[in-house]
Scaffold this active site. Sequence first.
Site, PDB file in Angstrom:
ATOM      1  N   PRO A 180      37.513 102.619  51.080  1.00  0.00           N
ATOM      2  CA  PRO A 180      37.435 104.603  50.979  1.00  0.00           C
ATOM      3  C   PRO A 180      38.353 104.914  51.261  1.00  0.00           C
ATOM      4  CG  PRO A 180      35.365 103.754  51.995  1.00  0.00           C
ATOM      5  CD  PRO A 180      36.307 102.499  52.224  1.00  0.00           C
ATOM      6  N   GLU A 181      39.221 105.946  50.499  1.00  0.00           N
ATOM      7  CA  GLU A 181      40.133 106.618  50.595  1.00  0.00           C
ATOM      8  C   GLU A 181      39.398 108.001  49.951  1.00  0.00           C
ATOM      9  OE1 GLU A 181      44.058 106.427  51.534  1.00  0.00           O
ATOM     10  OE2 GLU A 181      44.253 103.701  51.212  1.00  0.00           O
ATOM     11  N   HIS A 203      23.821  93.061  55.976  1.00  0.00           N
ATOM     12  CA  HIS A 203      25.015  94.038  55.594  1.00  0.00           C
ATOM     13  C   HIS A 203      24.330  95.240  54.684  1.00  0.00           C
ATOM     14  CE1 HIS A 203      27.817  91.854  57.478  1.00  0.00           C
ATOM     15  NE2 HIS A 203      28.216  91.362  56.494  1.00  0.00           N
ATOM     16  N   ARG A 252      31.796  95.550  58.118  1.00  0.00           N
ATOM     17  CA  ARG A 252      32.366  95.762  58.897  1.00  0.00           C
ATOM     18  C   ARG A 252      32.215  96.774  59.608  1.00  0.00           C
ATOM     19  NH1 ARG A 252      37.873  94.971  57.651  1.00  0.00           N
ATOM     20  NH2 ARG A 252      38.197  95.144  60.425  1.00  0.00           N
ATOM     21  N   ARG A 267      57.589 117.220  64.836  1.00  0.00           N
ATOM     22  CA  ARG A 267      56.546 115.859  64.762  1.00  0.00           C
ATOM     23  C   ARG A 267      57.483 115.239  64.187  1.00  0.00           C
ATOM     24  NH1 ARG A 267      50.781 116.454  65.441  1.00  0.00           N
ATOM     25  NH2 ARG A 267      50.478 118.628  64.836  1.00  0.00           N
TER      26      ARG A 267
END
Length: 267
Positions: free
Chosen positions: A2-3, A91, A110, A152
Amino acid sequence: MPELPEVELTRRSLERAVVGKSIERVEIRAPKLRLPIPAELATLLAGRTIRSVARRGKYLLFDCETGWLIIHLGMTGFLRHIPDPALPGKHDHLDVRLTDGSALRLHDSRKFGTVIWTTDDPLTHPLLAGIGPEPLTPAFGGDYLFRVSRSRRVAVKLLIMNAALLAGVGNIYANEALFRAAIRPDRLACSLTQEECDRLALTIQEVLRESIEQGSTYRVAEETTAYHPLEFAVYGRGKGLCTRCNGALEEIRLGNRSTVFCSRCQK
DNA sequence: AGAATTACCTGAGCGC
DNA sequence: TGCGCTCAGGTAATTC
């Protein structure tokens, strides 16, 4: 995985399904995800009504009157509204049982997900306070990207995946947005021009918006919360050919993440 | 301050 | 069949 689009689709689906409903009880079956699920959740949530479902980055925020239930789906998490909850499967770590007999069920093989309770403004919680701007709001754009990238010396792909700088963009959409913007993922962030930052900000917004739009139709058809409804141009296609020039795609690793790009199209 | 690395976790896929 | 290995990757913590 999931994003932002997957979390937003989950939010929309749950908003329709559970807002206004009351919580009967909570069943915690796997108390230890990335952080322990607060044991007192059962006591705190019983009798509360879910007033709204919001999102900040990849976090889902449930207004439960006396406080906020905050859930992150990690890598493999699904949060679904189950109208007729039978025996939980493997799960299925958490059930929020509602008084109408349905349930909000967290499934996460997970165990990278996170479940938090807070009585304060959820946006000030330590795990949320430092998150960068939402990519689909005016707070984000080419000017912002240009400004934060100046100091950066890191690959631009890692910069846009840094949650402290930009919310919600993970490996998949970072790969896709850079391909569309025709920018190599390993370019140092500080080397991007203003024009490139404008382009990249736009393609980040495009891929996220399209995924949400296409995902919503897909999800309704499947009656489930599907991840990655988009057909990807580069993600997961490391051995394939570029959809634009038909050249061979290249696969490298950046920050230990698989990174796919076309060295002819992306400069 | 910013960059790099590691830990957390399980299932799938692969070579042997 | 099964063992051991690698890979998948979001994020916080740790180290440099």
